[in-house]
Design an enzyme around this catalytic site. Structure first.
Site, PDB file in Angstrom:
ATOM      1  N   GLU A  26       0.937  -0.882  -0.179  1.00  0.00           N
ATOM      2  CA  GLU A  26       0.277  -0.075  -0.079  1.00  0.00           C
ATOM      3  C   GLU A  26       1.237   1.178  -0.114  1.00  0.00           C
ATOM      4  OE1 GLU A  26      -3.805   1.742   2.752  1.00  0.00           O
ATOM      5  OE2 GLU A  26      -1.678   0.916   4.089  1.00  0.00           O
ATOM      6  N   LYS A  33     -10.441   0.373  -0.570  1.00  0.00           N
ATOM      7  CA  LYS A  33     -10.248  -0.136   1.277  1.00  0.00           C
ATOM      8  C   LYS A  33     -11.377   1.197   1.735  1.00  0.00           C
ATOM      9  CE  LYS A  33      -6.441   1.284   4.691  1.00  0.00           C
ATOM     10  NZ  LYS A  33      -5.413   2.028   4.625  1.00  0.00           N
ATOM     11  N   CYS A  51      -4.382  -3.451   4.729  1.00  0.00           N
ATOM     12  CA  CYS A  51      -3.875  -2.644   6.080  1.00  0.00           C
ATOM     13  C   CYS A  51      -4.768  -2.787   6.708  1.00  0.00           C
ATOM     14  CB  CYS A  51      -3.535  -1.444   5.421  1.00  0.00           C
ATOM     15  SG  CYS A  51      -2.330  -0.458   7.260  1.00  0.00           S
TER      16      CYS A  51
END
Length: 426
Positions: A104, A204, A237
């Site tokens: 990321e 995300k 993440c």
């Protein structure tokens, strides 16, 4: 060669034997060449296994991420990171990797504002209905230079590729979720197949103080198919800490292979990157290809290729370069999963995997052992008491006591409280 339809039979017989010998010799040489090509171009894969790669990238960052720059300047900085990506894709493909995952924020960086990140954003259409190969069809959309380079890397090296970048998507004011500036800005994972086709995009959902990006209106459950391991899922993440989409993706869609770009800052005691990634793979019995960013001064390191029984880990707080990890791992199937708990090797490899983790170099600067004070306790008490140490967790200072052994009791006296803890580990 004189043998032909009008030649005498003895000559034809001689030529036939000569041709047969020549063909056998040629086939033998070709088989040797083919074997050599296989050995040189990549490792020989076991049945039911595939070769995966992740790259922990020391990204080249903007010296002033809040400054406004033009698109060309943004492309120049991202191009320097993409040059490194391309080198790693070539290196991974030479080792036989069939898929590679990048971290990321590895291309554009972080700490942007909503306005300052805009020149770094590519346009991507989040639609499953349209098939698009950015490398072969670069003319279809504007502002897709990063997508084109990633697509071409996958195509040229015949490898599946997962990367993270910032993307933009215009929206209508009739859309109740449309931001005031008329566009969505997403933290996005993209997946390309080995022909360079864009096969999945994931936005995300759980942003970690990322004010430059928007949360998608609905959770994305993005899956792409591969010929070597079946279905892959993606999330990013901070998503790994939440039920949506990580847990639901695995349970609802029966995903057993996960591509996981992350920019993870290690935090004691339970938010170390490799610790959490390995625990997730073990608990949910999945393979995780986790690629982290590499900035030790920011506490950012920890990547790996994780299976339920074995992990290939990289955690380094001293090195200041990137790291490519390539490993051959089994494809997780229903039969494989059912055999895990009953397999003796599962427990042995799991224990070995833990030993691999604990022997990995950790950051010695985060923990400080308390100095012993003369006369504070008797020698017998000193032997019984575990050593205290101090550490910062989520920007607060804590006094910590290690728990050793599989089970037992621990009593620790502090100035305010006197807790009694019964610990049982498995």
């Amino acid at each position: 060669m004189i043998c032909c339809s009008g030649s005498p039979r003895p000559t034809c017989f001689f030529c036939s034997r000569f041709m047969a010998y020549t063909m056998v010799d040629l086939c033998w040489k070709l088989s040797i060449c083919f074997l050599c090509y296989q050995v040189v171009s990549g490792r020989v894969k076991k049945e039911g296994h595939y070769v995966a790669a992740v790259y922990e990238h020391k990204s080249i960052l903007s010296p002033n991420p809040t400054a406004l720059v033009d698109r060309q300047s943004a492309l120049e900085l991202m191009g320097r990171n993409l040059d490194i990506y391309e080198e790693q894709v070539v290196a991974a493909a030479r080792q036989g990797a069939q898929i590679i995952v990048f971290p990321e924020d590895g291309i554009h960086g972080f700490n942007f504002t909503r306005s300052s990140i805009y020149p770094y954003l590519d346009f991507v259409l989040h639609s499953r209905s349209m098939k698009w190969n950015p490398c072969r069809e670069p003319y279809l959309f504007n502002d897709t230079e990063v997508l084109q380079r990633l697509s071409c890397m996958a195509l040229k090296n015949k490898i599946f590729l997962v990367a993270n970048l910032g993307t933009k998507q215009p929206c209508e004011y009739t859309d109740p979720h449309c931001p005031a500036d008329g566009r969505y800005q997403f933290n996005t994972n993209v997946a390309f197949n080995d022909d360079g086709m864009l096969v999945a995009t994931y936005r995300k959902r759980n942003l970690y103080f990322e004010y430059a990006f928007d949360t998608p209106p609905e959770p994305d459950y993005e899956i792409f198919d591969t010929p070597f391991a079946g279905k892959f899922g993606m999330f990013t993440c901070f998503d790994i800490l939440f039920f949506e989409p990580a847990v639901n993706l695995i349970r609802q869609y029966n995903v057993k292979q996960v591509a996981y770009p992350t920019a993870w800052m290690n935090q004691l005691p339970l938010l170390s990157a490799v610790e959490f990634q390995q625990a997730f793979a073990t608990a949910f019995k999945v393979n995780i290809l986790a690629a982290n960013i590499h900035h030790p001064t920011l506490g950012m390191t920890g990547s790996g290729i994780y299976t339920p029984v074995k992990s290939f880990i990289y955690h380094n707080m001293e090195s200041y370069g990137g790291k490519l990890i390539v490993a051959e791992i089994p494809v997780i199937t229903v039969d494989y999963e059912n055999n895990l708990e009953s397999n003796k090797r599962f427990r042995e490899n799991l224990h070995h995997s833990y030993k691999t983790f604990t022997s990995t170099s950790l950051d010695d600067q985060v923990c400080f052992k308390e100095e012993e004070t003369a006369g504070r306790a008797s020698e017998k008490e000193k032997e019984q008491l575990p050593p205290l140490f101090y550490a910062e967790m989520m920007y607060d200072n804590f006094t910590l006591v290690p728990v050793w052994g599989w089970k037992g009791e621990l009593q620790y006296t502090a100035s305010v409280v006197q807790p009694r803890l019964t610990a049982l580990a498995w």
